[in-house]
Design an enzyme around this catalytic site. Structure first.
Site, PDB file in Angstrom:
ATOM      1  N   ASP A 182      60.336  54.527  85.893  1.00 18.60           N
ATOM      2  CA  ASP A 182      61.260  55.620  85.234  1.00 18.60           C
ATOM      3  C   ASP A 182      60.686  57.193  86.100  1.00 18.60           C
ATOM      4  O   ASP A 182      59.798  57.727  85.915  1.00 18.60           O
ATOM      5  CB  ASP A 182      61.017  55.904  83.918  1.00 18.60           C
ATOM      6  CG  ASP A 182      61.601  57.214  83.309  1.00 18.60           C
ATOM      7  OD1 ASP A 182      62.281  57.848  83.787  1.00 18.60           O
ATOM      8  OD2 ASP A 182      61.543  56.990  81.997  1.00 18.60           O
ATOM      9  N   HIS A 219      59.345  57.842  77.298  1.00 18.54           N
ATOM     10  CA  HIS A 219      60.507  58.120  76.895  1.00 18.54           C
ATOM     11  C   HIS A 219      61.059  57.149  76.249  1.00 18.54           C
ATOM     12  O   HIS A 219      61.119  55.848  76.618  1.00 18.54           O
ATOM     13  CB  HIS A 219      61.253  58.722  77.861  1.00 18.54           C
ATOM     14  CG  HIS A 219      62.517  59.624  77.535  1.00 18.54           C
ATOM     15  ND1 HIS A 219      63.686  58.967  77.177  1.00 18.54           N
ATOM     16  CD2 HIS A 219      62.667  60.989  77.641  1.00 18.54           C
ATOM     17  CE1 HIS A 219      64.496  59.974  76.714  1.00 18.54           C
ATOM     18  NE2 HIS A 219      63.938  61.010  77.041  1.00 18.54           N
ATOM     19  N   LYS A 268      68.257  66.265  86.642  1.00 21.32           N
ATOM     20  CA  LYS A 268      66.649  66.771  86.497  1.00 21.32           C
ATOM     21  C   LYS A 268      66.200  67.370  87.985  1.00 21.32           C
ATOM     22  O   LYS A 268      65.322  67.683  88.228  1.00 21.32           O
ATOM     23  CB  LYS A 268      65.841  65.680  85.850  1.00 21.32           C
ATOM     24  CG  LYS A 268      65.903  65.620  84.381  1.00 21.32           C
ATOM     25  CD  LYS A 268      65.177  64.597  83.731  1.00 21.32           C
ATOM     26  CE  LYS A 268      65.524  64.211  82.442  1.00 21.32           C
ATOM     27  NZ  LYS A 268      65.282  64.971  81.076  1.00 21.32           N
ATOM     28  N   GLN A 281      61.135  62.179  85.926  1.00 24.25           N
ATOM     29  CA  GLN A 281      60.161  63.399  85.897  1.00 24.25           C
ATOM     30  C   GLN A 281      59.378  63.702  87.130  1.00 24.25           C
ATOM     31  O   GLN A 281      58.743  64.853  87.153  1.00 24.25           O
ATOM     32  CB  GLN A 281      59.321  63.641  84.726  1.00 24.25           C
ATOM     33  CG  GLN A 281      59.967  63.510  83.537  1.00 24.25           C
ATOM     34  CD  GLN A 281      60.810  64.876  82.949  1.00 24.25           C
ATOM     35  OE1 GLN A 281      60.381  65.901  83.701  1.00 24.25           O
ATOM     36  NE2 GLN A 281      61.701  65.003  82.020  1.00 24.25           N
ATOM     37  N   CYS A 331      61.227  62.988  72.573  1.00 21.92           N
ATOM     38  CA  CYS A 331      61.740  61.549  72.853  1.00 21.92           C
ATOM     39  C   CYS A 331      60.839  60.693  73.190  1.00 21.92           C
ATOM     40  O   CYS A 331      60.927  59.795  74.028  1.00 21.92           O
ATOM     41  CB  CYS A 331      63.009  61.272  73.901  1.00 21.92           C
ATOM     42  SG  CYS A 331      64.388  62.448  73.576  1.00 21.92           S
TER      43      CYS A 331
HETATM   44  N1  PMP Z   1      62.614  59.249  81.188  1.00 23.04           N
HETATM   45  C1  PMP Z   1      62.157  60.417  81.248  1.00 23.04           C
HETATM   46  C2  PMP Z   1      60.605  60.396  81.539  1.00 23.04           C
HETATM   47  C3  PMP Z   1      62.650  61.574  80.842  1.00 23.04           C
HETATM   48  O1  PMP Z   1      62.016  62.726  80.816  1.00 23.04           O
HETATM   49  C4  PMP Z   1      64.135  61.322  80.385  1.00 23.04           C
HETATM   50  C5  PMP Z   1      65.095  62.654  80.011  1.00 23.04           C
HETATM   51  N2  PMP Z   1      64.199  63.525  79.117  1.00 23.04           N
HETATM   52  C6  PMP Z   1      64.517  60.334  80.270  1.00 23.04           C
HETATM   53  C7  PMP Z   1      64.131  59.062  80.707  1.00 23.04           C
HETATM   54  C8  PMP Z   1      66.400  60.084  80.293  1.00 23.04           C
HETATM   55  O2  PMP Z   1      67.018  60.574  81.128  1.00 23.04           O
HETATM   56  P1  PMP Z   1      68.658  60.764  80.814  1.00 23.04           P
HETATM   57  O3  PMP Z   1      68.856  61.482  79.356  1.00 23.04           O
HETATM   58  O4  PMP Z   1      69.105  61.678  81.917  1.00 23.04           O
HETATM   59  O5  PMP Z   1      69.144  59.325  80.871  1.00 23.04           O
END
Ligand code: PMP
Length: 407
Positions: A201, A124, A227, A204, A365
């Site tokens: 990270d 991401h 999430k 997910q 993203c």
């Molecule tokens: N890493 C991953 C794998 C994600 O899916 C996301 C959210 N789509 C993020 C980071 C960022 O999370 P947040 O926008 O809640 O900070």
């Protein structure tokens, strides 16, 4: 599908009982954010209704009550990820702030010119850009670990990249774009062998199975409350104690200090050193309630239910024809990313929305992996434990319609 009592689960989610564009809502955008059970909504509302006050002031009864609930949530989160102490649980705004904190604090104080930071090619953006920002400041490089056509990290390629100049390997536990589950334990062992640090990270993975930071042996791990059935604007960063102790503060202000004078300021102890300003008190309490919700479930049954949904959805999509799955790792969470041979993902998403079906379209993203696959993006249906076989039938009927209109 399975004997998981999905009706009882759904009854706890008021948002699911609505029509969108004249159809009962089918919510399949759970990788973007999950919905919130009544218990989480009530925990947040009750905090504002009965306990709202600033924390750590000790000035009066409400403040004591708010502090007690706020710190009890931290203890709950420490146990939830099996951290050895509550001081290693730092509150953040979410995964993004967790990465930024480590990149800015650990990165700026530990990285030097010529050092290397490795991230997977399917990260991401929030696990790429903060590293690029600190790398540009100190003269380090950020390099992608190759990902294959199925959506799996090439572990042998990673092994070949590792040398003494690699100081950090930052990888997602699960890819939000493809659903792939990465072999974190194997990666951590390899990376520690060359003396580098590992950042996970877990945005997910956290909703899908219990995390154990000690078993993973990661140096840092971050996730977002929203999430995992909790509120937005809230997250957790876990770090190994010796690293957190040695790191400089991320932001300055109230709460993060022991004493302030113009002759010199003393910083507070962990975890407060990293928590400048009035924190998201309701967010922490809401996240605590989300942990209670998850721990009240048979998580293995929930996982089996999600896996059964994914298998059924992927089989149904294949038999529809005209669609192609993107991301076919053997180990996957219930994320179905796909493209069609007749329309842009966005057009398909629009037709589904007209039928009350919420999916995500675009690059998720994760532009580098989309570029590698030569795709502008995908349609992503991501399932949670409250989704049903009926949701899949509705999705397939929606896709039939998209085919009729667009093919
Ligand atoms: N890493 C991953 C794998 C994600 O899916 C996301 C959210 N789509 C993020 C980071 C960022 O999370 P947040 O926008 O809640 O900070």
């Amino acid at each position: 599908l399975t004997d998981f009592d999905v009706a009882a689960i759904r009854a706890q989610f008021p948002i699911l009982r609505q029509e969108v564009n004249g159809h009962p809502l089918v919510y399949l955008d759970n990788a973007a954010t999950t919905q919130k059970p009544e218990s989480v909504i009530n925990a947040i509302a009750d905090y504002y209704r009965f306990d709202n006050s600033n924390v750590h002031r000790g000035a009066h009864a409400l403040s004591d009550r708010a502090t007690e609930k706020f710190e009890a949530a931290r203890q709950k989160l420490a146990e939830f990820v099996n951290a050895s102490s509550r001081e290693q649980i730092l509150w953040t705004r979410g995964t993004t702030e967790g990465v930024n904190l480590v990149a800015a604090s650990w990165g700026a104080s530990s990285l030097q010119a010529g050092d290397r930071v490795l991230v997977s090619a399917m990260e991401h953006h929030s696990n790429i850009v903060p590293w690029q920002m600190v790398a540009a400041r100190v003269g380090a490089t950020v390099e992608p670990i190759p990902v294959d056509a199925l959506g799996c990290i090439d572990v042998e390629a990673l092994a070949a990249m590792l040398d003494e100049r690699v100081k950090m390997v930052a990888v997602g536990h699960v890819s939000n774009a493809l659903g792939s589950i990465n072999p974190i334990q194997a990666i951590t062992t390899m990376v520690h062998d060359v003396g580098a640090r590992v950042f996970i990270d877990a945005a997910q993975s956290v909703a899908h199975w219990p995390l154990d930071v000690q078993a993973l042996d990661c140096d840092f791990l971050a996730f977002s409350a929203h999430k995992m059935f909790g509120p937005t604007g809230m997250g957790v960063l876990y770090g190994k104690r010796e690293l957190l102790e040695a790191m400089p503060p991320y932001q300055g202000g109230g709460e993060m200090i022991e004493s302030v004078s113009f002759a010199g300021t003393l910083y507070n102890k962990l975890p407060y050193k990293f928590e400048a300003g009035t924190p998201n008190i309701a967010g922490a309490i809401g996240l605590g309630a989300a942990v209670d919700f998850l721990q009240g479930l048979d998580r293995q049954a929930a996982d089996a239910h999600e896996k059964a949904l994914l298998a059924e959805a992927e089989a149904a999509l294949q038999s529809l024809g005209g669609f192609r799955l993107v991301g076919r790792a053997r180990e996957k969470v219930a994320v179905m990313s796909f493209v069609s041979d007749f329309a842009h993902p966005q057009d398909i998403g629009m037709i589904l929305d007209q039928q009350g079906i919420a999916v995500r379209t675009g690059n998720h993203c994760a532009q580098p992996i989309m570029d590698q696959y030569g795709l502008p993006g995908t349609v992503r249906a991501s399932f949670s434990l409250y989704n049903t076989a009926d949701d899949i039938s509705r999705l397939m009927a929606g896709l039939e319609k998209a085919k009729m209109f667009l093919a």
